[in-house]
Design a protein around this motif. Structure first.
Motif, PDB file in Angstrom:
ATOM      1  N   ALA A   7       0.828  -1.199   0.000  1.00  0.00           N
ATOM      2  CA  ALA A   7       0.000   0.000   0.000  1.00  0.00           C
ATOM      3  C   ALA A   7       0.865   1.252   0.000  1.00  0.00           C
ATOM      4  O   ALA A   7       1.883   1.325   0.690  1.00  0.00           O
ATOM      5  N   VAL A   9      -0.265   4.210   0.942  1.00  0.00           N
ATOM      6  CA  VAL A   9      -0.634   4.950   2.143  1.00  0.00           C
ATOM      7  C   VAL A   9      -0.319   4.102   3.371  1.00  0.00           C
ATOM      8  O   VAL A   9      -0.723   2.941   3.454  1.00  0.00           O
ATOM      9  N   TRP A  48      -4.551  12.210   0.779  1.00  0.00           N
ATOM     10  CA  TRP A  48      -4.276  10.810   1.119  1.00  0.00           C
ATOM     11  C   TRP A  48      -5.475   9.906   0.868  1.00  0.00           C
ATOM     12  O   TRP A  48      -5.312   8.728   0.516  1.00  0.00           O
ATOM     13  N   HIS A  52      -5.257   6.780  -1.572  1.00  0.00           N
ATOM     14  CA  HIS A  52      -5.594   5.432  -1.090  1.00  0.00           C
ATOM     15  C   HIS A  52      -6.645   4.779  -1.972  1.00  0.00           C
ATOM     16  O   HIS A  52      -6.547   3.585  -2.285  1.00  0.00           O
ATOM     17  N   ASP A  55      -4.978   3.690  -5.200  1.00  0.00           N
ATOM     18  CA  ASP A  55      -4.071   2.573  -4.922  1.00  0.00           C
ATOM     19  C   ASP A  55      -4.841   1.265  -4.759  1.00  0.00           C
ATOM     20  O   ASP A  55      -4.474   0.231  -5.333  1.00  0.00           O
ATOM     21  N   GLN A  56      -5.915   1.304  -3.990  1.00  0.00           N
ATOM     22  CA  GLN A  56      -6.723   0.098  -3.784  1.00  0.00           C
ATOM     23  C   GLN A  56      -7.424  -0.337  -5.069  1.00  0.00           C
ATOM     24  O   GLN A  56      -7.518  -1.529  -5.367  1.00  0.00           O
ATOM     25  N   VAL A 157      -9.841   7.504   6.016  1.00  0.00           N
ATOM     26  CA  VAL A 157      -8.475   8.001   5.868  1.00  0.00           C
ATOM     27  C   VAL A 157      -8.387   9.397   6.490  1.00  0.00           C
ATOM     28  O   VAL A 157      -9.186  10.270   6.151  1.00  0.00           O
TER      29      VAL A 157
END
Length: 471
Positions: A7, A9, A48, A52, A55-56, A157
């Motif tokens: 990850a 983050v 962020w 995130h 990224d996911q 987050v």
């Protein structure tokens, strides 16, 4: 839905509010889109929560969409606040699509209904949301977690604080002194630059509704016309970065050097950073502001240290208070010594008592309406509960950055001694810190400030009259 093995983050930056069921995990390794419900952090850059979500989504090869829910005059917000917010979101929608090819959905109504409905429509497997310590927002998230299906995971987050709130401290802190060391110890880990964010690998292929920005803005301006928009603060991410570090009048480039000496002088408004509205609406990241300011410490060490204290420690102390103290806007949220002293002096005779309407119209004998206005409300109302209620009402209604943890804590500090200590006992105030007109005269040019304030008020009245004439 399993977490990404690498990850971007850090684990401490987000927490899981709801896990998808084991049965759903067995039936379906990954689902539809990752939905980012944006609320407090309204920006594309340095976010962020958005990082995130992307990224996911890339980890599971699914698209990302951003959803925003527009509430009707949230906590008393008027044209001033909602117009600023919507104009910033209009810019955000364009930037989001142009730079990342991520669609932006705008909903109106109750988030506990609109967000779960949208998750079902796009068969989402992950809901990402940014963090807010306010009661209302936390209740919505709890309800949304209860309403979404077993196949949905929910991640929260903290994209607002430099050090994530739940990492900085797991309890209610008494003062800046008790939190400062904890935050400073964690800054090397969390005060880092942001990774570069790129367009999601899998694109959203469904239709995206057209947003009638002109209609939305016109509607909130009409409903909230009682408190019209201001002209001195331009909304949006681009404007926020200009205020931070622009070549013309940027805080860091032009005004930082005098911050430590000028920030408490009301005759020098340019001595302030002027970033508060942007930080409140999340149109700029506090972490970005801190990173850029830290680079200038060798040139202006005292001003940089003062700015970072306000930006990080004091702001995050306010979040800490509102998160761990459920009564953050009530006398019940004051420390025991403060409640006792206020109650002991609740029946003290007041020399002047004003109604809420008189205070809102500034119809008092005192010509100075500066940072001690909330202190005077305690002195000019019949009881502390009324004083606190009026202070919060005025702050939330008129300030661009109202309805914010820093605002609630500011009112609680003024009236209830939160994050302060007991002082010499006196009538009405008890042991709460006292401020008065003579004290202001010792600190700055009161007559000059009054003349300056009158010019501002007259200019504001003329602008409001002109705006009403155009309607």
């Amino acid at each position: 839905m399993k977490a990404s093995t690498k990850a971007i983050v850090e684990q401490g930056r987000f927490r899981v509010l709801k896990e998808r069921s084991k049965r759903s995990n067995q039936q379906q390794q990954c689902g539809g889109a990752v939905v980012y419900w944006m609320f407090r952090d309204q920006r594309v850059r340095d976010n962020w929560a958005l990082i995130h979500a992307v990224d996911q989504a890339n980890h599971f090869n699914v698209p990302v969409v951003v959803a925003f829910n527009l509430f009707d005059q949230f906590l008393g917000a008027k044209a001033r606040q909602l117009g600023f917010m919507l104009r910033g979101l209009q810019e955000l929608q364009s930037s989001l699509m142009e730079t990342l090819q991520i669609p932006f959905f705008m909903f109106q109504g109750e988030a506990v209904e609109t967000i779960p409905n949208f998750l079902r429509e796009c068969e989402a497997s992950l809901l990402v949301t940014d963090f807010s310590p306010l009661r209302e927002v936390r209740k919505w998230k709890e309800e949304i977690c209860n309403r979404v299906g077993d196949s949905v995971t929910v991640h929260e987050v903290d994209a607002h604080n430099v050090v994530p709130l739940w990492v900085a401290s797991q309890k209610l802190e008494y003062s800046a002194r008790t939190l400062r060391g904890k935050i400073n110890k964690l800054l090397p880990e969390y005060l880092i630059d942001y990774p570069k964010i790129t367009s999601p690998l899998t694109k959203w292929m469904e239709e995206t509704p057209v947003i009638d920005w002109e209609g939305l803005i016109a509607n909130v301006l009409s409903k909230g016309a009682e408190v019209p928009e201001i002209g001195w603060c331009e909304p949006g991410e681009t404007a926020a970065m200009e205020v931070l570090s622009g070549s013309k009048d940027g805080f860091l480039t032009k005004r930082l050097k005098n911050y430590s000496s000028d920030r408490n002088n009301p005759l020098k408004p340019k001595g302030l950073s002027c970033l508060s509205p942007y930080l409140h609406f999340g149109q700029i990241s506090a972490q970005r502001c801190a990173l850029e300011a830290r680079n200038l410490r060798k040139l202006h060490s005292q001003s940089v240290d003062s700015f970072l204290e306000e930006l990080i420690v004091r702001r995050e102390l306010s979040d800490n208070f509102c998160f761990y103290q459920p009564h953050y806007d009530s006398l019940l949220g004051a420390w025991e010594w403060a409640r006792k002293t206020l109650m002991d002096h609740a029946g003290d005779k007041r020399e002047h008592v004003y109604t809420k309407e008189q205070l809102e119209s500034a119809k008092t004998f005192d010509p100075v309406r500066w940072m001690y206005w909330a202190k005077k409300i305690l002195e000019w109302t019949t009881e502390p509960e009324e004083a606190l209620s009026i202070a919060i009402y005025l702050n939330d209604k008129y300030e661009l950055d109202g309805r914010d943890p820093s605002g609630y804590v500011g009112c609680m500090w003024s009236i209830c001694g939160v994050h302060d200590q007991g002082w010499r006992e006196r009538p009405v105030f008890g042991k709460i810190r006292y401020m008065n007109y003579e004290g202001c005269k010792r600190k700055f040019d009161v007559d000059g400030y009054i003349a300056y304030a009158k010019r501002l008020v007259n200019g504001s009245k003329k602008r409001k009259k002109a705006w009403l004439a155009r309607q």
